[in-house]
Design an enzyme around this catalytic site. Structure first.
Site, short mmCIF file in Angstrom:
data_model
loop_
_atom_site.label_atom_id
_atom_site.label_comp_id
_atom_site.label_asym_id
_atom_site.label_seq_id
_atom_site.Cartn_x
_atom_site.Cartn_y
_atom_site.Cartn_z
N ASP A 55 45.64 62.50 22.48
CA ASP A 55 44.39 63.25 22.42
C ASP A 55 43.27 62.62 23.25
OD1 ASP A 55 45.56 65.01 20.67
OD2 ASP A 55 44.12 64.72 19.05
N HIS A 62 73.54 87.38 13.45
CA HIS A 62 73.02 88.56 12.75
C HIS A 62 73.22 88.39 11.25
CE1 HIS A 62 72.02 92.69 11.85
NE2 HIS A 62 73.09 92.71 11.05
P1 FAD Z 1 45.74 60.23 16.50
O1 FAD Z 1 46.74 60.93 15.68
O2 FAD Z 1 44.31 60.59 16.31
O3 FAD Z 1 45.94 58.67 16.24
C1 FAD Z 1 45.11 57.69 16.77
C2 FAD Z 1 45.18 56.45 15.90
O4 FAD Z 1 44.58 55.38 16.59
C3 FAD Z 1 44.42 56.59 14.57
O5 FAD Z 1 45.19 56.08 13.53
C4 FAD Z 1 43.17 55.75 14.79
O6 FAD Z 1 42.66 55.20 13.59
C5 FAD Z 1 43.74 54.66 15.69
N1 FAD Z 1 42.74 53.96 16.50
C6 FAD Z 1 41.80 54.49 17.32
N2 FAD Z 1 41.11 53.52 17.96
C7 FAD Z 1 41.63 52.34 17.52
C8 FAD Z 1 41.34 50.98 17.81
N3 FAD Z 1 40.41 50.63 18.72
N4 FAD Z 1 42.05 50.02 17.16
C9 FAD Z 1 43.01 50.35 16.26
N5 FAD Z 1 43.33 51.62 15.97
C10 FAD Z 1 42.65 52.60 16.58
N6 FAD Z 1 48.81 69.13 16.29
C11 FAD Z 1 50.01 69.75 16.35
O7 FAD Z 1 50.74 69.56 17.32
N7 FAD Z 1 50.45 70.55 15.32
C12 FAD Z 1 49.68 70.79 14.23
O8 FAD Z 1 50.09 71.51 13.33
C13 FAD Z 1 48.40 70.17 14.15
N8 FAD Z 1 47.62 70.36 13.07
C14 FAD Z 1 46.40 69.73 13.00
C15 FAD Z 1 45.59 69.98 11.90
C16 FAD Z 1 44.34 69.38 11.81
C17 FAD Z 1 43.47 69.65 10.61
C18 FAD Z 1 43.92 68.48 12.84
C19 FAD Z 1 42.59 67.78 12.74
C20 FAD Z 1 44.71 68.24 13.94
C21 FAD Z 1 45.96 68.88 14.04
N9 FAD Z 1 46.79 68.69 15.15
C22 FAD Z 1 48.00 69.33 15.22
C23 FAD Z 1 46.41 67.80 16.26
C24 FAD Z 1 47.10 66.44 16.11
O9 FAD Z 1 46.75 65.88 14.87
C25 FAD Z 1 46.70 65.52 17.26
O10 FAD Z 1 46.98 66.15 18.48
C26 FAD Z 1 47.48 64.21 17.20
O11 FAD Z 1 47.27 63.55 15.98
C27 FAD Z 1 47.08 63.29 18.36
O12 FAD Z 1 47.85 62.12 18.31
P2 FAD Z 1 47.32 60.75 18.90
O13 FAD Z 1 48.38 59.75 18.64
O14 FAD Z 1 46.87 60.96 20.29
O15 FAD Z 1 46.00 60.40 18.06
#
Ligand code: FAD
Ligand code: NAD
Length: 474
Positions: A319, A451
């Site tokens: 993200d 089916h």
């Molecule tokens: P994240 O999941 O945000 O993880 C990042 C992690 O890094 C977190 O634990 C954070 O605490 C940690 N972090 C950040 N900075 C630091 C630091 N400096 N030191 C240590 N730790 C740190 N996507 C789908 O594909 N399907 C779905 O059904 C879906 N449903 C969703 C429903 C909701 C309500 C929401 C809010 C989002 C949804 N999403 C869905 C989107 C999905 O959650 C995100 O796209 C996904 O979590 C992104 O993954 P990521 O690993 O990039 O980041």
């Protein structure tokens, strides 16, 4: 002396934890740092997706959908249940239990793969060093040959509707409500607005969703969006389009929300207001001033198509970088980064990322919408098939919606598949595979589908592209 690792990952959401496991599978020494804390103050791996996003929202969507169906459909099936009731505490306990099991599962996977899971804050310094600060300890410097940043995203806050955690809330709070709000307002009819609006509407809230855009689900194919809009209206979701919210004031009796649309100025009162107007990349405290990483004007970490930042050996995924904010996109980028670090060839096919909205009916698509194909200038043909003509859908009492396929006129390549209807999020996988293999419409037409199955609707839609549907008048 500082500890040395082949790879240090910052963030253990679906981008980071998957990258860490994949890197460890390549035989590298890996540490994964994560600071997420749940409302109970306890740390859990899994990031937004497992703790406050994909998984808890799907748990609540399932529970609320079962409640809705028990009240509205069971009678048709000849099932008598007596008086139907709700136990929100039990529903929330189930949600929390699923989250606990899955996040605990990541800790187990780390152990099994010999990934060092470190709880605390990670900060990238110059020279591929990472400062790790444990929750209750002194900072420690880790040295890494490669670093993967996977810090995720956070909800966007509106200046006139600041989150207070009580009445003006974000999606995380909205998933953990302990009582059903009588009147629920939502700003934003995007994925979160529709999914969470559906949950609480099914459980009894009167839901009003205010959306700034004039078009409903502007990113989806128009035919699919129109079917969904009609059905949501029937379900009682009040979706106001072209609504520009100007103020939201929380008081003792709830929140007064003011908005303007073509018809003039309006005000509504709600007990809770969910603000779901998108998410922004989260990089707070992630980068030392001299780390050398570039952010764009919206705060995303700048990467190339291989997720490399401009600092050699430092990747960023998920993200916090460009592209759709989806868990499966984050994970695939994590796998790619780990594979590239291991010296393998790897890529993410950004043209073939499925989107799913887990409402009822579900909405799912992959590839181009009809408007996008039209704009590209490539001649195309299209076909669709309604679930009302599908035997399995009828047996399931889930006949709303359709499958639509758009293919190239010249070489028959499938360009886009759009589904609104039962289990659309499961059905779309066949279409994803078809696009990944550059399949033709004929490939799907000649593939045998079981089916009776919902998937036969994909088969029939492919036949309909060439006016050959067998169970529907073309
Ligand atoms: P994240 O999941 O945000 O993880 C990042 C992690 O890094 C977190 O634990 C954070 O605490 C940690 N972090 C950040 N900075 C630091 C630091 N400096 N030191 C240590 N730790 C740190 N996507 C789908 O594909 N399907 C779905 O059904 C879906 N449903 C969703 C429903 C909701 C309500 C929401 C809010 C989002 C949804 N999403 C869905 C989107 C999905 O959650 C995100 O796209 C996904 O979590 C992104 O993954 P990521 O690993 O990039 O980041
Ligand atoms: P979104 O981008 O899907 O929708 C935000 C909506 O808010 C848009 O329709 C936008 O026009 C509207 N909006 C923006 N500013 C507004 C304003 N001031 N007033 C009224 N409306 C306004 O964002 P989201 O629903 O917050 O979700 C965030 C991210 O999480 C998305 O990128 C999504 O991909 C991801 N997510 C995915 C799923 C899934 O895959 N099923 C589920 C939930 C979230």
């Amino acid at each position: 002396m500082s500890r040395k690792f082949d790879v240090v990952v910052i963030g253990a959401g679906p981008g980071g934890y998957v990258a860490a496991i994949r890197a460890a599978q390549h035989g590298m020494s890996v540490a994964c740092i994560d600071e997420w804390k749940n409302r109970d103050g306890k740390h859990a791996f899994g990031g937004t997706c497992l703790n406050a996003g994909c998984i808890p929202s799907k748990a609540m969507l399932e529970s609320s959908e079962l409640y809705h169906r028990a009240g509205h459909e069971f009678k048709k099936h000849g099932i008598k249940t007596g008086e139907l009731g709700l136990d929100i505490a039990a529903m929330q306990k189930r949600r929390a239990g699923i989250v606990r099991q899955l996040t605990g599962g990541i800790a187990g996977l780390f152990k099994a793969n010999k990934v060092e899971g470190l709880v605390g804050h990670g900060k990238l310094l110059a020279g591929r060093k990472v400062e790790f600060t444990p929750d209750d300890g002194d900072p420690e410097i880790l040295e890494a040959k490669s670093v993967i940043l996977a810090s995720g995203s956070a909800p966007i806050e509106l200046p006139f509707a600041r989150f207070d955690g009580e009445t003006i809330i974000d999606s995380w709070d909205a998933l953990e409500l302990e009582a059903i709000p009588e009147r629920l307002g939502v700003i934003g009819a995007g994925v979160i607005g529709l999914e969470l609006g559906s949950v609480w509407s099914r459980l009894g809230s009167k839901v009003t969703i205010l959306e700034a855009m004039d078009d409903f689900l502007f990113m989806a194919d128009r035919d699919v969006a129109n079917v969904a809009a009609r059905d949501f209206k029937k379900q009682g979701l009040d979706i106001q389009l072209g609504a520009k919210v100007t103020a939201a004031k929380a008081g003792k009796k709830g929140v007064k929300v003011e908005y303007d649309d073509k018809a003039g100025s309006h005000a509504i009162e709600v007990d809770k207001l969910i603000v779901a107007v998108g998410r922004k990349p989260y990089t707070e405290g992630l980068l030392a001033d001299d780390a050398g990483i570039q952010l764009d004007d919206r705060g995303f970490i700048v990467v190339d198509e291989d997720c490399r930042t401009r600092v050699k050996g430092v990747f960023a995924v998920g993200d916090s970088v460009r592209g759709p904010m989806l868990a499966h996109k984050s994970s695939e980028e994590g796998v790619m980064a780990a594979d590239l670090i291991a010296g393998e060839i790897a890529e993410v096919n950004y043209n073939v990322i499925p989107s799913v909205i887990y409402t009822a009916p579900e909405i799912a698509w992959v590839g181009k919408t009809e408007a996008e194909v039209k704009e590209s200038g490539r001649p195309y043909k299209k076909g669709s098939f309604p679930f009302a003509a599908n035997g399995r859908a009828k047996a399931m009492e889930q006949t709303t919606g359709m499958v639509k396929i758009i293919s190239a006129e010249d070489d028959d390549e499938v360009l886009g598949v759009h589904i609104v209807g039962p289990m659309a999020g499961e059905l779309i996988s066949e279409a994803v595979l078809a696009l990944e293999f550059s399949a033709s419409t004929e490939d799907i037409q000649r593939t045998i589908h079981a089916h009776p199955s919902l998937a036969e609707s994909i088969h029939e839609a492919a036949l309909a592209v060439d006016k050959r549907a067998l169970n529907y008048m073309n």
